[in-house]
Design a protein around this motif. Structure first.
Motif, short mmCIF file in Angstrom:
data_model
loop_
_atom_site.label_atom_id
_atom_site.label_comp_id
_atom_site.label_asym_id
_atom_site.label_seq_id
_atom_site.Cartn_x
_atom_site.Cartn_y
_atom_site.Cartn_z
N TYR A 28 -6.71 -17.88 2.83
CA TYR A 28 -6.66 -16.56 2.21
C TYR A 28 -8.06 -16.17 1.77
O TYR A 28 -8.96 -17.01 1.62
CB TYR A 28 -5.69 -16.52 1.03
N GLY A 29 -8.24 -14.87 1.59
CA GLY A 29 -9.54 -14.37 1.16
C GLY A 29 -9.46 -12.88 0.92
O GLY A 29 -8.38 -12.28 0.90
N VAL A 30 -10.62 -12.27 0.75
CA VAL A 30 -10.73 -10.86 0.40
C VAL A 30 -11.44 -10.13 1.52
O VAL A 30 -12.50 -10.56 1.99
CB VAL A 30 -11.50 -10.70 -0.92
N ALA A 31 -10.85 -9.01 1.95
CA ALA A 31 -11.42 -8.21 3.04
C ALA A 31 -11.96 -6.90 2.48
O ALA A 31 -11.21 -6.12 1.88
CB ALA A 31 -10.36 -7.93 4.10
N ILE A 32 -13.25 -6.67 2.68
CA ILE A 32 -13.89 -5.43 2.27
C ILE A 32 -14.71 -4.94 3.46
O ILE A 32 -15.70 -5.56 3.83
CB ILE A 32 -14.80 -5.60 1.05
N GLY A 33 -14.29 -3.83 4.05
CA GLY A 33 -14.98 -3.35 5.24
C GLY A 33 -14.93 -4.40 6.33
O GLY A 33 -13.88 -4.91 6.69
N GLY A 34 -16.10 -4.79 6.85
CA GLY A 34 -16.17 -5.80 7.89
C GLY A 34 -16.38 -7.21 7.37
O GLY A 34 -16.58 -8.14 8.16
N LEU A 35 -16.36 -7.38 6.06
CA LEU A 35 -16.53 -8.71 5.45
C LEU A 35 -15.18 -9.32 5.11
O LEU A 35 -14.36 -8.68 4.46
CB LEU A 35 -17.37 -8.61 4.18
N PHE A 36 -14.96 -10.56 5.56
CA PHE A 36 -13.83 -11.33 5.06
C PHE A 36 -14.40 -12.50 4.29
O PHE A 36 -15.02 -13.41 4.87
CB PHE A 36 -12.92 -11.84 6.18
N ALA A 37 -14.21 -12.48 2.98
CA ALA A 37 -14.71 -13.54 2.11
C ALA A 37 -13.61 -14.57 1.92
O ALA A 37 -12.68 -14.38 1.13
CB ALA A 37 -15.15 -12.96 0.76
#
Length: 229
Positions: free
Chosen positions: A143-152
């Motif tokens: 699991y992670g955080v998606a902001i724009g083209g970034l998946f952290a």
């Protein structure tokens, strides 16, 4: 589309951190606006106490482990594992986080406050899970955080061999499918041996921060939840 929470009252930044210093701040809170501001600034939370306990630390590793388009390497053994698995997206987010937070795991650091914080981000449409299923059972995921083209990416788990790696391949395939020809990156925080063999590279913090700035204001790579497999 994700719901934008109220802005944070905290200043989240890694600017000025010493080269090679991973921990760049302590304190603040875990409100959705704070977490999103942190990721946009190249930071992520992890408690500095035992097993992730308070106080909350804000980390920006130098160097940073990232997966970029074209980097993924899938071994023959991993290809075989894929054939027996199904990838799903956002069908068992809470279960994935629960397994990642298992206190019996070595190096466990995901506390109850962090679980609640990411659960709320998931409800708002920012946090996502990629799950590996086999014979109707959840056997791995991330699991992670998606902001724009970034998946952290925050954490992954496996109950069968290579199940977390299969989920990472599924994540990369998802981002590639929905990139519309524009860039993306998977942040894995720190490079490990098995992640390096899959194609994760290390970049200096300055390069990572420049990449994040480029990606977070782009279009979302996360349409309405659906199966990717």
């Amino acid at each position: 589309m994700p719901i934008q929470p109220p802005p944070t009252v905290w200043r989240m930044s890694a600017v000025g951190a010493a080269d090679g210093e991973d921990l760049v701040g302590v304190g603040a809170d875990l409100e959705p606006g704070t977490l999103l501001a942190a990721y946009r600034a190249g930071l992520f939370p992890m408690g500095v106490g035992s097993a992730g306990a308070a106080p909350m630390g804000w980390w920006s590793p130098d160097p940073r482990g990232v997966m970029l388009p074209g980097d993924l390497h899938v071994s023959r053994s991993l290809q075989r594992a894929q054939r027996h698995c199904e990838i799903r997206v956002d069908t068992a987010f809470e279960d994935v986080v629960r397994h990642c937070a298992d206190a019996s795991r070595p190096g466990a650091w995901i506390t109850a406050p962090l679980r609640r914080a990411y659960g709320l981000l998931h409800q708002l449409g920012w946090a996502h899970s990629v799950e590996t299923w086999r014979d109707g059972q959840l056997v791995g995921g991330l699991y992670g955080v998606a902001i724009g083209g970034l998946f952290a990416g925050e954490s992954m788990f496996h109950h069968t061999r290579d199940a977390s790696k299969v989920a990472l391949v599924g994540l990369v395939e998802h981002l590639s499918t929905h990139s519309a020809g524009t860039g993306w990156a998977v942040d894995v925080q720190w490079q490990t041996g098995h992640l390096a063999r899959m194609g994760v590279r290390e970049v200096r913090r300055t390069a990572y921060l420049a990449l994040v700035e480029q990606l977070v204001d782009g279009p979302s790579r996360w349409p309405e939840p659906r199966d990717t497999g």
